[in-house]
Design a protein around this motif. Structure first.
Motif, PDB file in Angstrom:
ATOM      1  N   UNK A  71      -2.680   4.915 -16.512  1.00  0.00           N
ATOM      2  CA  UNK A  71      -3.437   3.873 -15.822  1.00  0.00           C
ATOM      3  C   UNK A  71      -2.963   3.709 -14.379  1.00  0.00           C
ATOM      4  N   UNK A  72      -1.653   3.804 -14.169  1.00  0.00           N
ATOM      5  CA  UNK A  72      -1.124   3.722 -12.803  1.00  0.00           C
ATOM      6  C   UNK A  72      -1.659   4.880 -11.973  1.00  0.00           C
ATOM      7  N   UNK A  73      -1.603   6.094 -12.510  1.00  0.00           N
ATOM      8  CA  UNK A  73      -2.085   7.278 -11.795  1.00  0.00           C
ATOM      9  C   UNK A  73      -3.582   7.169 -11.524  1.00  0.00           C
ATOM     10  N   UNK A  74      -4.331   6.558 -12.468  1.00  0.00           N
ATOM     11  CA  UNK A  74      -5.782   6.431 -12.316  1.00  0.00           C
ATOM     12  C   UNK A  74      -6.172   5.342 -11.325  1.00  0.00           C
ATOM     13  N   UNK A  75      -5.202   4.578 -10.820  1.00  0.00           N
ATOM     14  CA  UNK A  75      -5.507   3.595  -9.790  1.00  0.00           C
ATOM     15  C   UNK A  75      -5.502   2.156 -10.239  1.00  0.00           C
ATOM     16  N   UNK A  76      -4.936   1.858 -11.434  1.00  0.00           N
ATOM     17  CA  UNK A  76      -4.948   0.482 -11.947  1.00  0.00           C
ATOM     18  C   UNK A  76      -3.571  -0.188 -11.881  1.00  0.00           C
ATOM     19  N   UNK A  77      -2.660   0.402 -11.097  1.00  0.00           N
ATOM     20  CA  UNK A  77      -1.315  -0.162 -11.014  1.00  0.00           C
ATOM     21  C   UNK A  77      -1.295  -1.583 -10.502  1.00  0.00           C
ATOM     22  N   UNK A  78      -2.111  -1.887  -9.485  1.00  0.00           N
ATOM     23  CA  UNK A  78      -2.117  -3.240  -8.921  1.00  0.00           C
ATOM     24  C   UNK A  78      -2.581  -4.262  -9.949  1.00  0.00           C
ATOM     25  N   UNK A  79      -3.637  -3.916 -10.713  1.00  0.00           N
ATOM     26  CA  UNK A  79      -4.116  -4.852 -11.737  1.00  0.00           C
ATOM     27  C   UNK A  79      -3.068  -5.092 -12.820  1.00  0.00           C
TER      28      UNK A  79
ATOM     29  N   UNK B 293      -6.093   9.317  -9.049  1.00  0.00           N
ATOM     30  CA  UNK B 293      -6.824  10.484  -9.535  1.00  0.00           C
ATOM     31  C   UNK B 293      -7.205  10.261 -10.988  1.00  0.00           C
ATOM     32  N   UNK B 294      -8.183  11.017 -11.454  1.00  0.00           N
ATOM     33  CA  UNK B 294      -8.548  10.970 -12.861  1.00  0.00           C
ATOM     34  C   UNK B 294      -7.409  11.561 -13.696  1.00  0.00           C
ATOM     35  N   UNK B 295      -7.367  11.135 -14.965  1.00  0.00           N
ATOM     36  CA  UNK B 295      -6.339  11.622 -15.873  1.00  0.00           C
ATOM     37  C   UNK B 295      -7.022  12.182 -17.115  1.00  0.00           C
ATOM     38  N   UNK B 296      -6.672  13.419 -17.475  1.00  0.00           N
ATOM     39  CA  UNK B 296      -7.203  14.066 -18.670  1.00  0.00           C
ATOM     40  C   UNK B 296      -6.078  14.153 -19.693  1.00  0.00           C
ATOM     41  N   UNK B 297      -6.220  13.449 -20.810  1.00  0.00           N
ATOM     42  CA  UNK B 297      -5.187  13.406 -21.838  1.00  0.00           C
ATOM     43  C   UNK B 297      -5.622  14.282 -23.009  1.00  0.00           C
ATOM     44  N   UNK B 298      -4.887  15.352 -23.243  1.00  0.00           N
ATOM     45  CA  UNK B 298      -5.122  16.217 -24.398  1.00  0.00           C
ATOM     46  C   UNK B 298      -4.040  15.873 -25.418  1.00  0.00           C
ATOM     47  N   UNK B 299      -4.442  15.211 -26.514  1.00  0.00           N
ATOM     48  CA  UNK B 299      -3.428  14.613 -27.383  1.00  0.00           C
ATOM     49  C   UNK B 299      -3.736  14.801 -28.863  1.00  0.00           C
ATOM     50  N   UNK B 300      -2.659  14.871 -29.643  1.00  0.00           N
ATOM     51  CA  UNK B 300      -2.796  14.825 -31.094  1.00  0.00           C
ATOM     52  C   UNK B 300      -2.869  13.376 -31.565  1.00  0.00           C
ATOM     53  N   UNK B 301      -2.695  12.424 -30.640  1.00  0.00           N
ATOM     54  CA  UNK B 301      -2.729  10.993 -30.971  1.00  0.00           C
ATOM     55  C   UNK B 301      -3.856  10.299 -30.214  1.00  0.00           C
TER      56      UNK B 301
ATOM     57  N   UNK C  64      -8.666  13.624  -5.565  1.00  0.00           N
ATOM     58  CA  UNK C  64      -7.493  14.436  -5.862  1.00  0.00           C
ATOM     59  C   UNK C  64      -7.739  15.200  -7.166  1.00  0.00           C
ATOM     60  N   UNK C  65      -7.127  16.367  -7.336  1.00  0.00           N
ATOM     61  CA  UNK C  65      -7.248  17.077  -8.616  1.00  0.00           C
ATOM     62  C   UNK C  65      -6.714  16.200  -9.745  1.00  0.00           C
ATOM     63  N   UNK C  66      -7.379  16.177 -10.895  1.00  0.00           N
ATOM     64  CA  UNK C  66      -6.947  15.287 -11.978  1.00  0.00           C
ATOM     65  C   UNK C  66      -5.607  15.702 -12.568  1.00  0.00           C
ATOM     66  N   UNK C  67      -4.902  14.713 -13.100  1.00  0.00           N
ATOM     67  CA  UNK C  67      -3.664  14.964 -13.824  1.00  0.00           C
ATOM     68  C   UNK C  67      -4.000  15.334 -15.264  1.00  0.00           C
ATOM     69  N   UNK C  68      -3.364  16.372 -15.776  1.00  0.00           N
ATOM     70  CA  UNK C  68      -3.532  16.773 -17.175  1.00  0.00           C
ATOM     71  C   UNK C  68      -2.248  16.439 -17.932  1.00  0.00           C
ATOM     72  N   UNK C  69      -2.370  15.637 -19.003  1.00  0.00           N
ATOM     73  CA  UNK C  69      -1.229  15.298 -19.860  1.00  0.00           C
ATOM     74  C   UNK C  69      -1.445  15.973 -21.204  1.00  0.00           C
TER      75      UNK C  69
END
Length: 407
Positions: free
Chosen positions: A34-42, A53-61, A117-122
């Protein structure tokens, strides 16, 4: 230099973060997404991010991530529809290296809007995302990291890998390494550890270990709490769901140790207060049962006088048994009891070197009304003459005095 998190993790790199199962990795990285996506201030976070930047989460959870993001939206009034376009979730699948590289390139390009910005992949976790025959094989892990570096080079997107820690390391180890091949450490651009601190049960920390960039701070800390929400299950019945949330903040070893000491001191103060209350209650219970309680004054011989029974005596041994604490703690609490006696909340009678304690006497019922003589002036009984028992002479004398006063 472009950063994913300014002064902490650079962009355009592959980073691997390790932590023990159950330490709070998913909770922490959901908040960081959420911080990386721009919601840190909120959120109220001081973790710097000047390039959202957008964040792409590839997760088993994925289900856990969905629940966490729902909780953040509810707790911090985040726009749910917008957030779904900023943090996107994908189910992890054990893909071959070629398939993984192709899928990542496709997804990154699909979600890289013009001017962004290029998205972050987790990738959560390494074991769920990569088809590796042996995660202890340096050649296999090295080949996987090489493929991910090619993705980063082709797209500019940073990639974070979340891995389980080596079993020999504990939750409180600040320099946790990934389980398996040493290539995770040697071939990744950067590494970090997710861990907890002794005495801070509700905190989780992320420490940057290997990093090619010069950091302005070394750790991120997050104090977590549980928020409860009413939802409905698949049968439409209401149920209470607890979601653990937190706000990432800049931290460091000095800050972490200081916070741990403050928490430990607060816990000790609370425990000491509870012990004092329990000790006072024990004294009052002895008085209630035996009419008195006795305590050694702390000066002179400590032998108990024969006039004080063992049942009525408050000794350090008795206090230790009641509190279930070390004798040194019982001695400290006994000292606190003596100070309490000195405050005068009980009636105290000295018997040798012992104090005999009783509840203070109440006000007698017959004296609870207004005093007959509120000014406290002593009442003087009238003389025989003034009371009229002096006959005519007395009456005449009174008339003379009254006449003199009236004239």
């Amino acid at each position: 230099m472009p950063w994913v998190i300014e002064g902490f993790i650079a962009s355009g790199e592959v980073h691997c973060f390790a932590g023990q199962p159950g330490v709070g990795k998913t909770t922490l990285f959901a908040a960081l997404a959420l911080v990386v996506a721009g919601y840190g201030r909120q959120l109220g976070s001081d973790v710097p991010n000047d390039r959202p930047r957008r964040v792409l989460v590839v997760s088993e959870h994925v289900g856990q991530f969905e629940t966490l993001l729902y909780g953040f939206c509810q707790a911090y009034k985040l726009p749910a529809d917008e957030l779904k376009q900023r943090v996107m979730l994908y189910h992890a699948a054990r893909l071959s290296l070629t398939e993984l590289q192709g899928e990542l390139r496709h997804v990154i390009r699909q979600h890289k809007a013009a001017g962004e910005e290029p998205p972050l992949v987790i990738l959560d976790t390494a074991a769920a995302s990569f088809e590796l025959e042996d995660e202890n094989d340096n050649a296999a892990v090295g080949a996987m990291l090489a493929e991910l570096k090619q993705v980063v080079l082709a797209t500019g997107a940073p990639v974070w890998i979340i891995a389980h820690a080596a079993k020999a390391l504990g939750r409180h180890d600040a320099e946790i390494t990934p389980r398996g091949a040493s290539a995770y450490i040697g071939d990744a651009h950067g590494t970090g550890s997710v861990f907890r601190e002794e005495g801070l049960a509700d905190w989780v920390f992320l420490r940057s270990l290997k990093n090619r960039a010069v950091r302005s701070f070394e750790e991120i800390g997050m104090q977590t709490r549980v928020e409860w929400y009413t939802t409905t299950d698949e049968r439409g019945r209401e149920q209470q769901v607890g979601i653990r949330l937190g706000v990432p903040t800049k931290s460091g070893e000095t800050i972490r140790k200081s916070v741990a000491q403050e928490h430990a001191q607060a816990a000790r103060s609370a425990e000491e207060f509870a012990l004092r209350v329990k000790a006072k209650q024990l004294v009052l219970e002895i008085i209630e049962r035996h009419g008195i309680a006795a305590i050694w004054s702390g000066a002179g011989a400590s032998a108990r006088p024969e006039s004080i029974t063992a049942d009525a005596a408050m000794t350090a041994a008795r206090l230790k048994t009641a509190l279930g604490k070390r004798s040194s703690t019982a001695g400290e609490v006994m000292h606190e009891l003596r100070e309490w006696v000195g405050e005068g909340e009980l009636d105290v009678e000295q018997r040798g070197t012992w104090w005999v304690l009783r509840k203070k006497a109440g006000i007698p019922e017959e004296s609870q009304g207004f005093p007959r003589n509120p000014r406290g002036i002593p009442e003087v009984s009238p003389t025989a003459e003034e009371s009229g028992t002096g006959g005519a002479a007395g009456s005449a004398e009174r008339v003379k005095r009254e006449g003199a006063c009236s004239s």
